[in-house]
Design an enzyme around this catalytic site. Structure first.
Site, PDB file in Angstrom:
ATOM      1  N   GLU A  83       3.659  -4.021  -9.085  1.00 36.80           N
ATOM      2  CA  GLU A  83       3.938  -2.600  -8.848  1.00 36.80           C
ATOM      3  C   GLU A  83       3.402  -1.799 -10.028  1.00 36.80           C
ATOM      4  O   GLU A  83       3.577  -2.195 -11.186  1.00 36.80           O
ATOM      5  CB  GLU A  83       5.455  -2.373  -8.698  1.00 36.80           C
ATOM      6  CG  GLU A  83       5.880  -0.930  -8.561  1.00 36.80           C
ATOM      7  CD  GLU A  83       5.227  -0.245  -7.377  1.00 36.80           C
ATOM      8  OE1 GLU A  83       4.536   0.767  -7.608  1.00 36.80           O
ATOM      9  OE2 GLU A  83       5.402  -0.715  -6.228  1.00 36.80           O
ATOM     10  N   ASP A 111      -1.951  -2.763 -11.886  1.00 41.42           N
ATOM     11  CA  ASP A 111      -2.767  -2.901 -10.684  1.00 41.42           C
ATOM     12  C   ASP A 111      -2.759  -4.361 -10.256  1.00 41.42           C
ATOM     13  O   ASP A 111      -3.200  -5.240 -11.004  1.00 41.42           O
ATOM     14  CB  ASP A 111      -4.192  -2.429 -10.981  1.00 41.42           C
ATOM     15  CG  ASP A 111      -5.060  -2.335  -9.740  1.00 41.42           C
ATOM     16  OD1 ASP A 111      -4.980  -3.240  -8.882  1.00 41.42           O
ATOM     17  OD2 ASP A 111      -5.835  -1.371  -9.628  1.00 41.42           O
ATOM     18  N   ASP A 133      -0.214   3.326   0.155  1.00 45.69           N
ATOM     19  CA  ASP A 133      -0.667   4.709   0.249  1.00 45.69           C
ATOM     20  C   ASP A 133      -1.872   4.778   1.191  1.00 45.69           C
ATOM     21  O   ASP A 133      -2.863   4.089   0.976  1.00 45.69           O
ATOM     22  CB  ASP A 133      -1.069   5.206  -1.140  1.00 45.69           C
ATOM     23  CG  ASP A 133      -1.234   6.722  -1.197  1.00 45.69           C
ATOM     24  OD1 ASP A 133      -1.692   7.309  -0.183  1.00 45.69           O
ATOM     25  OD2 ASP A 133      -0.918   7.313  -2.236  1.00 45.69           O
ATOM     26  N   LYS A 137      -7.123  11.627   3.194  1.00 45.66           N
ATOM     27  CA  LYS A 137      -8.348  12.418   3.104  1.00 45.66           C
ATOM     28  C   LYS A 137      -9.567  11.506   3.012  1.00 45.66           C
ATOM     29  O   LYS A 137      -9.560  10.515   2.283  1.00 45.66           O
ATOM     30  CB  LYS A 137      -8.287  13.348   1.893  1.00 45.66           C
ATOM     31  CG  LYS A 137      -7.201  14.413   1.992  1.00 45.66           C
ATOM     32  CD  LYS A 137      -7.205  15.322   0.790  1.00 45.66           C
ATOM     33  CE  LYS A 137      -6.104  16.387   0.901  1.00 45.66           C
ATOM     34  NZ  LYS A 137      -6.075  17.279  -0.278  1.00 45.66           N
ATOM     35  N   ASP A 169       2.369   3.137   8.725  1.00 44.09           N
ATOM     36  CA  ASP A 169       2.784   4.099   9.740  1.00 44.09           C
ATOM     37  C   ASP A 169       1.712   5.169   9.940  1.00 44.09           C
ATOM     38  O   ASP A 169       1.941   6.155  10.624  1.00 44.09           O
ATOM     39  CB  ASP A 169       4.108   4.759   9.348  1.00 44.09           C
ATOM     40  CG  ASP A 169       3.978   5.584   8.074  1.00 44.09           C
ATOM     41  OD1 ASP A 169       3.411   5.062   7.088  1.00 44.09           O
ATOM     42  OD2 ASP A 169       4.427   6.740   8.046  1.00 44.09           O
ATOM     43  N   THR A 207      12.178  -1.501   5.176  1.00 46.18           N
ATOM     44  CA  THR A 207      12.176  -0.866   3.866  1.00 46.18           C
ATOM     45  C   THR A 207      12.632   0.586   4.015  1.00 46.18           C
ATOM     46  O   THR A 207      12.631   1.146   5.104  1.00 46.18           O
ATOM     47  CB  THR A 207      10.781  -0.883   3.229  1.00 46.18           C
ATOM     48  OG1 THR A 207       9.909  -0.027   4.004  1.00 46.18           O
ATOM     49  CG2 THR A 207      10.202  -2.299   3.217  1.00 46.18           C
ATOM     50  N   ARG A 208      12.976   1.191   2.918  1.00 44.42           N
ATOM     51  CA  ARG A 208      13.407   2.592   2.974  1.00 44.42           C
ATOM     52  C   ARG A 208      12.257   3.494   3.420  1.00 44.42           C
ATOM     53  O   ARG A 208      12.483   4.511   4.081  1.00 44.42           O
ATOM     54  CB  ARG A 208      13.958   3.031   1.632  1.00 44.42           C
ATOM     55  CG  ARG A 208      12.940   3.090   0.499  1.00 44.42           C
ATOM     56  CD  ARG A 208      13.579   3.445  -0.826  1.00 44.42           C
ATOM     57  NE  ARG A 208      14.455   2.383  -1.280  1.00 44.42           N
ATOM     58  CZ  ARG A 208      15.175   2.453  -2.404  1.00 44.42           C
ATOM     59  NH1 ARG A 208      15.116   3.539  -3.151  1.00 44.42           N
ATOM     60  NH2 ARG A 208      15.941   1.447  -2.780  1.00 44.42           N
ATOM     61  N   TYR A 209      11.027   3.105   3.069  1.00 47.59           N
ATOM     62  CA  TYR A 209       9.901   3.918   3.508  1.00 47.59           C
ATOM     63  C   TYR A 209       9.734   3.824   5.025  1.00 47.59           C
ATOM     64  O   TYR A 209       9.446   4.823   5.688  1.00 47.59           O
ATOM     65  CB  TYR A 209       8.610   3.476   2.817  1.00 47.59           C
ATOM     66  CG  TYR A 209       7.458   4.413   3.108  1.00 47.59           C
ATOM     67  CD1 TYR A 209       7.214   5.514   2.287  1.00 47.59           C
ATOM     68  CD2 TYR A 209       6.660   4.248   4.230  1.00 47.59           C
ATOM     69  CE1 TYR A 209       6.188   6.404   2.569  1.00 47.59           C
ATOM     70  CE2 TYR A 209       5.635   5.130   4.518  1.00 47.59           C
ATOM     71  CZ  TYR A 209       5.401   6.207   3.684  1.00 47.59           C
ATOM     72  OH  TYR A 209       4.392   7.087   3.979  1.00 47.59           O
ATOM     73  N   GLU A 210       9.935   2.632   5.573  1.00 44.39           N
ATOM     74  CA  GLU A 210       9.859   2.473   7.023  1.00 44.39           C
ATOM     75  C   GLU A 210      10.915   3.318   7.719  1.00 44.39           C
ATOM     76  O   GLU A 210      10.636   3.990   8.737  1.00 44.39           O
ATOM     77  CB  GLU A 210      10.041   1.008   7.387  1.00 44.39           C
ATOM     78  CG  GLU A 210      10.087   0.736   8.875  1.00 44.39           C
ATOM     79  CD  GLU A 210      10.376  -0.706   9.191  1.00 44.39           C
ATOM     80  OE1 GLU A 210      10.747  -0.984  10.336  1.00 44.39           O
ATOM     81  OE2 GLU A 210      10.234  -1.561   8.301  1.00 44.39           O
TER      82      GLU A 210
END
Length: 237
Positions: A83, A111, A133, A137, A169, A207-210
């Site tokens: 991370e 990285d 991420d 763009k 997503d 996950t919380r992002y999901e």
């Protein structure tokens, strides 16, 4: 290497709360992976003693809830979490403390590709890339993690039959990833029917992002790919 690191922006957002900062200072030194100064492979034996039966890598673990769950439910497996953001590392450490996870786990703060380049061939049993991420763009597409170079690295590191799990997503990123994963000779998409890529296996916790994406009306996709058996093929960009 520097160009890669610059694509992430700042390593930390808001200042950490005192408790999280103290936990980071206390726990991270025992778990953090430091790459050897000399240009040589980083052997798993240097990270884990005893060496676990299997080794899983999660790239960009965010808040750490998925990685902490996997660590708690897979005895005999070693985990590496990579991370870039300090806040995510502090949150993972809090998750591990709450769960009391006993699985061997190490953290790389940076990285993930820098770490991956130093690992030996055919060392990983499973890799997770969950909701990276999407860089929506067009001018930023070169920053997306799913690139031929990264897939070549994964093809080298995964054992024959090893699994790559990817979730997004973002419809544009899904199309991008499917094209590159399908074109790569090392990976076989594990899909038996139209609904497969919309369903998570039982051993793939949310996950919380999901959950945030679902509340916003975005429908995630979950891809599982197997590393094809090697045939003395060199994968390069």
């Amino acid at each position: 290497m520097a160009a890669r690191r610059n694509t992430y922006g700042r390593r930390q957002g808001r200042p950490l709360r005192a408790g999280r900062k103290a936990l980071l200072e206390e726990a991270l030194p025992r778990l953090e992976i430091t790459l050897p100064e000399e240009e040589r492979p980083l052997r798993p034996q240097e990270l884990f003693d005893p060496l676990p039966e299997r080794l899983f890598l999660e790239i960009g673990f965010g808040g750490g809830e998925h990685l902490a769950w996997q660590a708690a439910h897979n005895p005999g497996t070693g985990f590496i979490g990579a991370e870039y953001f300090v806040t995510g590392v502090a949150t993972l450490l809090g998750q591990l403390r709450e769960r009391g996870a006993e699985a061997p786990l190490r953290i790389y703060l940076g990285d993930a590709r820098d770490l991956m380049e130093r690992l030996p061939d055919a060392v990983l049993d499973r890799v997770f890339i969950l909701f990276p991420d999407p860089w929506p763009k067009k001018r930023h597409h070169k920053r997306r993690l799913i690139q031929r170079e990264t897939l070549d690295l994964l093809a080298r590191l995964l054992k024959d039959g090893g699994e790559l799990r990817f979730a997004t997503d973002d419809p544009g990123y899904l199309s991008w990833a499917l094209q590159r994963l399908s074109d790569h000779p090392a990976f076989a998409w594990q899909v038996a029917g139209p609904a497969d890529w919309r369903l998570r296996p039982d051993d793939w916790p949310p996950t919380r992002y999901e959950e945030k994406a679902l509340k916003a009306g975005r429908r995630p996709a979950y891809l599982r790919l197997r590393r094809r058996p090697r045939k003395n093929t060199c994968y390069s960009s």
